[in-house]
Design an enzyme around this catalytic site. Structure first.
Site, PDB file in Angstrom:
ATOM      1  N   SER A  14       0.795  -1.232   0.000  1.00 31.22           N
ATOM      2  CA  SER A  14       0.000   0.000   0.000  1.00 31.22           C
ATOM      3  C   SER A  14       0.823   1.275   0.000  1.00 31.22           C
ATOM      4  O   SER A  14       0.335   2.321  -0.448  1.00 31.22           O
ATOM      5  CB  SER A  14      -0.946   0.003   1.202  1.00 31.22           C
ATOM      6  OG  SER A  14      -0.228  -0.079   2.421  1.00 31.22           O
ATOM      7  N   HIS A  59      -5.624  -4.106  -1.438  1.00 35.11           N
ATOM      8  CA  HIS A  59      -5.364  -3.032  -2.401  1.00 35.11           C
ATOM      9  C   HIS A  59      -5.277  -3.529  -3.843  1.00 35.11           C
ATOM     10  O   HIS A  59      -5.063  -2.728  -4.754  1.00 35.11           O
ATOM     11  CB  HIS A  59      -4.075  -2.294  -2.041  1.00 35.11           C
ATOM     12  CG  HIS A  59      -4.210  -1.358  -0.883  1.00 35.11           C
ATOM     13  ND1 HIS A  59      -4.681  -0.074  -1.016  1.00 35.11           N
ATOM     14  CD2 HIS A  59      -3.952  -1.545   0.433  1.00 35.11           C
ATOM     15  CE1 HIS A  59      -4.699   0.511   0.178  1.00 35.11           C
ATOM     16  NE2 HIS A  59      -4.263  -0.365   1.070  1.00 35.11           N
ATOM     17  N   LYS A  89     -12.514  -0.871   0.239  1.00 37.12           N
ATOM     18  CA  LYS A  89     -11.682  -0.124  -0.704  1.00 37.12           C
ATOM     19  C   LYS A  89     -12.366  -0.137  -2.071  1.00 37.12           C
ATOM     20  O   LYS A  89     -13.384   0.536  -2.246  1.00 37.12           O
ATOM     21  CB  LYS A  89     -10.261  -0.678  -0.715  1.00 37.12           C
ATOM     22  CG  LYS A  89      -9.532  -0.438   0.610  1.00 37.12           C
ATOM     23  CD  LYS A  89      -8.114  -0.967   0.596  1.00 37.12           C
ATOM     24  CE  LYS A  89      -7.335  -0.556   1.833  1.00 37.12           C
ATOM     25  NZ  LYS A  89      -7.915  -0.959   3.111  1.00 37.12           N
TER      26      LYS A  89
END
Length: 394
Positions: free
Chosen positions: A182, A210, A241
């Site tokens: 990340s 991610h 996310k």
């Protein structure tokens, strides 16, 4: 006692602030999206994990409302006490189908998924071999487990092989990696990790937080990127996310692993089930992704354009195959100054610095979204150029 402890905390906080490391939270006065409202001023948001732009998607909002109308506001208990709803099982099936896995277990967040995955599965006779830049939730989860710990340098396959050799006397071996790291935005070399795991008789776990929704042609993460869909033993991820940006986490993988987590994973056993509205929106989100890959296509085009243009303008950006572009500033205080001045220009970004990243590795982490249009990207690039001229005179 608290008087003494208060004085200690006040000094520690003052030292953090004096070092330029104090974290101030900014208040958003609108829905999350490409454009947000901060202190009454419109800003373009380039620091959210809203990779597919779904955080304010009308279809997900309606699905959440319908879920609450049909199944209520909350579950008010844990699953082993009073069960779950049909919606929870539907979402678990959707996640399994998406990643090509055998079964899925839901958590309140991926932090809980990573915190609850190691201890139920491994003992002191076993080994966990972890990438040095893995997320804090993986690190904390490993700490809760009695397995022997080995660490390899970030994405360094020669070092991973050495650690696998060192762990050969252990009963079971598990290699653990982030799919996308990340802070840097690099994708793990899963093909090589998997090859080494096969060579040295180890299992593999990937945190797709991610990378899911981002990496791979249709956003199915690093297993799709490396043509290993369904072959990795454990995947963890989040719905917070790319997958709508709300709450909820999951572990998906081999059936027996998921079944054991249902029996012994403490964050699962002792935390409330996900709220029905979030589950219903999660189901609709996976349906949207099955219907079209247009959002992934736009995200990939946006990211390629932004990274190419920033490098053309002379900015020091780490290589990235994800939606994360780390613009290196190096100095912590300067990264905060950059972020503040960028906000004055209507660009919402954040400076990252120690202890979130190593000392002298401060950066602005720009996160591109499918919600961004080309004019948004151009405005961000122009703001970076203007702020650089103001701060560094170039």
């Amino acid at each position: 006692m608290y008087d003494k402890f208060q004085a200690y905390l006040q000094k520690e906080l003052a030292d953090i602030e004096a070092a330029g490391l104090y974290k101030n939270e900014r208040i958003i006065e609108s829905a999350q999206g490409a454009e947000i409202l901060v202190k009454g001023k419109k800003c373009l948001n380039f620091c959210a994990n809203n990779y597919l732009g779904l955080a304010d998607n009308p279809e997900l909002i309606e699905a959440a409302k319908a879920g609450m109308d049909a199944r209520g506001y909350g579950m008010a208990s844990v699953r082993f006490i009073c069960g779950c709803q049909d919606l929870h099982k539907q979402l678990e099936k959707k996640i399994s189908d998406f990643f090509g896995t055998e079964d899925t277990i839901l958590y309140a967040a991926c932090f809980d998924a990573n915190g609850g995955v190691f201890e139920p599965l491994l003992t002191a006779d076993d080994a966990i071999i972890s990438d040095a830049l893995n997320h804090a939730s993986i690190i904390d989860g490993v700490r809760l487990c009695k397995a022997q710990r080995f660490r390899y340098k970030n994405a360094d396959m020669a070092d991973l092989e050495e650690q696998l050799k060192a762990a050969q006397n252990c009963r079971f071996r598990l290699v653990v990696t982030d799919g996308v790291f990340s802070m840097d935005g690099n994708v793990c070399p899963l093909d090589k990790i998997y090859e080494l795991a096969q060579k040295y008789d180890a299992m593999v776990m990937v945190d797709e937080s991610h990378s899911a929704g981002v990496v791979g042609k249709t956003g199915r993460g690093v297993t799709e990127r490396y043509n290993l869909r369904g072959q990795v033993e454990i995947l963890t991820g989040t719905l917070g996310k790319a997958f709508g940006g709300a709450m909820g986490g999951f572990t998906t993988g081999r059936k027996e692993i998921i079944d054991m987590l249902r029996q012994r994973s403490r964050p699962y056993l002792f935390s409330n089930s996900m709220a029905p509205g979030l589950v219903a929106a999660g189901i609709r989100m996976f349906e949207l992704m099955e219907e079209s890959s247009a959002l992934q296509d736009k995200l990939h085009a946006n990211t390629d354009y932004f990274l190419r243009r920033m490098k053309e303008e002379g900015f020091d950006c780490k290589p990235s195959e994800s939606a994360i572009c780390a613009v290196m500033i190096y100095d912590a205080a300067k990264s905060q100054k950059y972020a503040a001045k960028m906000q004055e220009e209507g660009i919402f970004v954040t400076g990252f610095y120690y202890p979130v990243v190593p000392k002298d590795q401060a950066r602005i982490r720009v996160q591109v979204s499918a919600a961004h249009e080309k004019e948004h990207l151009d405005k961000c690039i122009e703001a970076f150029k203007k702020v650089r001229a103001e701060i560094e005179g170039k």
